[in-house]
Design a protein around this motif. Structure first.
Motif, PDB file in Angstrom:
ATOM      1  N   LEU A  93       0.823  -1.217   0.000  1.00 48.83           N
ATOM      2  CA  LEU A  93       0.000   0.000   0.000  1.00 48.83           C
ATOM      3  C   LEU A  93       0.859   1.271   0.000  1.00 48.83           C
ATOM      4  CD1 LEU A  93      -2.592  -1.107   2.712  1.00 48.83           C
ATOM      5  CD2 LEU A  93      -3.015  -0.917   0.246  1.00 48.83           C
ATOM      6  N   ASN A 140      -9.315   2.568  10.132  1.00 50.84           N
ATOM      7  CA  ASN A 140      -9.824   3.453   9.084  1.00 50.84           C
ATOM      8  C   ASN A 140      -9.223   4.845   9.255  1.00 50.84           C
ATOM      9  OD1 ASN A 140     -11.407   4.921   7.237  1.00 50.84           O
ATOM     10  ND2 ASN A 140     -13.110   3.485   7.512  1.00 50.84           N
ATOM     11  N   SER A 146      -6.853   5.882   6.171  1.00 49.94           N
ATOM     12  CA  SER A 146      -7.599   6.723   5.224  1.00 49.94           C
ATOM     13  C   SER A 146      -6.715   7.800   4.594  1.00 49.94           C
ATOM     14  CB  SER A 146      -8.821   7.356   5.903  1.00 49.94           C
ATOM     15  OG  SER A 146      -8.414   8.195   6.966  1.00 49.94           O
ATOM     16  N   VAL A 153      -4.755   5.252   1.852  1.00 51.25           N
ATOM     17  CA  VAL A 153      -5.488   4.334   0.977  1.00 51.25           C
ATOM     18  C   VAL A 153      -6.716   5.063   0.455  1.00 51.25           C
ATOM     19  CG1 VAL A 153      -6.687   2.109   0.898  1.00 51.25           C
ATOM     20  CG2 VAL A 153      -4.674   2.388   2.360  1.00 51.25           C
ATOM     21  N   ASP A 154      -7.038   4.828  -0.858  1.00 50.84           N
ATOM     22  CA  ASP A 154      -8.188   5.541  -1.422  1.00 50.84           C
ATOM     23  C   ASP A 154      -9.477   5.133  -0.720  1.00 50.84           C
ATOM     24  OD1 ASP A 154      -8.896   3.117  -2.522  1.00 50.84           O
ATOM     25  OD2 ASP A 154      -8.458   3.670  -4.581  1.00 50.84           O
ATOM     26  N   GLU A 155     -10.401   6.035  -0.729  1.00 49.32           N
ATOM     27  CA  GLU A 155     -11.641   5.924   0.027  1.00 49.32           C
ATOM     28  C   GLU A 155     -12.437   4.668  -0.324  1.00 49.32           C
ATOM     29  OE1 GLU A 155     -15.629   8.617   0.475  1.00 49.32           O
ATOM     30  OE2 GLU A 155     -13.746   9.676   0.174  1.00 49.32           O
ATOM     31  N   ASP A 156     -12.362   4.249  -1.591  1.00 51.40           N
ATOM     32  CA  ASP A 156     -13.133   3.087  -2.032  1.00 51.40           C
ATOM     33  C   ASP A 156     -12.623   1.770  -1.442  1.00 51.40           C
ATOM     34  OD1 ASP A 156     -14.662   4.799  -3.559  1.00 51.40           O
ATOM     35  OD2 ASP A 156     -13.456   4.495  -5.388  1.00 51.40           O
ATOM     36  N   SER A 157     -11.338   1.689  -1.152  1.00 52.56           N
ATOM     37  CA  SER A 157     -10.792   0.401  -0.706  1.00 52.56           C
ATOM     38  C   SER A 157     -10.336   0.379   0.755  1.00 52.56           C
ATOM     39  CB  SER A 157      -9.632  -0.014  -1.613  1.00 52.56           C
ATOM     40  OG  SER A 157      -8.614   0.954  -1.575  1.00 52.56           O
ATOM     41  N   GLU A 189     -11.977   0.518   3.564  1.00 53.46           N
ATOM     42  CA  GLU A 189     -12.789  -0.367   4.395  1.00 53.46           C
ATOM     43  C   GLU A 189     -12.400  -1.827   4.182  1.00 53.46           C
ATOM     44  OE1 GLU A 189     -17.448  -1.529   5.079  1.00 53.46           O
ATOM     45  OE2 GLU A 189     -16.986   0.495   4.376  1.00 53.46           O
ATOM     46  N   ASP A 190     -12.184  -2.201   2.907  1.00 54.36           N
ATOM     47  CA  ASP A 190     -11.776  -3.576   2.606  1.00 54.36           C
ATOM     48  C   ASP A 190     -10.406  -3.897   3.205  1.00 54.36           C
ATOM     49  OD1 ASP A 190     -14.110  -4.118   1.228  1.00 54.36           O
ATOM     50  OD2 ASP A 190     -13.250  -3.612  -0.740  1.00 54.36           O
ATOM     51  N   VAL A 191      -9.488  -2.953   3.137  1.00 55.57           N
ATOM     52  CA  VAL A 191      -8.152  -3.156   3.692  1.00 55.57           C
ATOM     53  C   VAL A 191      -8.246  -3.339   5.210  1.00 55.57           C
ATOM     54  CG1 VAL A 191      -5.901  -2.075   4.096  1.00 55.57           C
ATOM     55  CG2 VAL A 191      -6.948  -1.943   1.828  1.00 55.57           C
ATOM     56  N   GLN A 196      -9.655  -6.715   5.964  1.00 53.23           N
ATOM     57  CA  GLN A 196      -8.663  -7.746   5.654  1.00 53.23           C
ATOM     58  C   GLN A 196      -7.633  -7.849   6.792  1.00 53.23           C
ATOM     59  OE1 GLN A 196      -5.941  -6.805   2.474  1.00 53.23           O
ATOM     60  NE2 GLN A 196      -5.836  -8.957   1.837  1.00 53.23           N
TER      61      GLN A 196
END
Length: 139
Positions: free
Chosen positions: A22, A51, A55, A58-62, A64-66, A69
């Protein structure tokens, strides 16, 4: 509050690789993330804290997934680590029990040897009396 864990080797290695992918400074943020994972009680609290940390990178779209994970991987590692600790504890208890039994055997043998030595000393003392002195009723 959860007790801090000290041996996070496998997880920490995975986390460092993930942070590198990342392009996040793992030396600074890896330690911080580990602290969050160890200290926060619920997954929701962990996710909120992660988060907030990630934040910025990492881009806003991913993001939450990161976060999910990382938490999933932490939970899996924690369960494996707990199972290993329980197994290690059982092994330590078995070894301690075996050592205790061996110690009891050694103590019993030592007491028996001391008792035997004491008996021999008493018998030798009486043997010396009978050899050196005459009995008063033998005249």
């Amino acid at each position: 509050m959860a007790a801090p864990m000290t041996d996070t080797g496998e997880f920490e290695s995975w986390l460092n690789d993930r942070l590198d992918s990342l392009e996040v400074d793992r030396d600074v943020y890896g330690t911080y993330i580990l602290g969050v994972l160890q200290e926060e009680e619920t997954d929701e609290e962990k996710e909120d804290a992660l988060n907030g940390i990630l934040s910025a990178f990492v881009d806003e779209d991913s993001v939450e997934d990161v976060c999910k994970q990382i938490i999933k991987r932490w939970t899996e590692w924690n369960h494996q680590s707990s199972a290993k600790r329980e197994s290690d504890d059982a092994e330590v208890r078995a070894i301690a029990s075996m050592i205790e039994k061996q110690a009891q055997i050694v103590v019993k043998q030592k007491v028996s040897a001391e008792s035997k030595t004491g008996k021999e000393a008493v018998l030798a003392q009486y043997a010396n009396i009978t050899d050196d002195e005459e009995y008063p009723y033998c005249h």
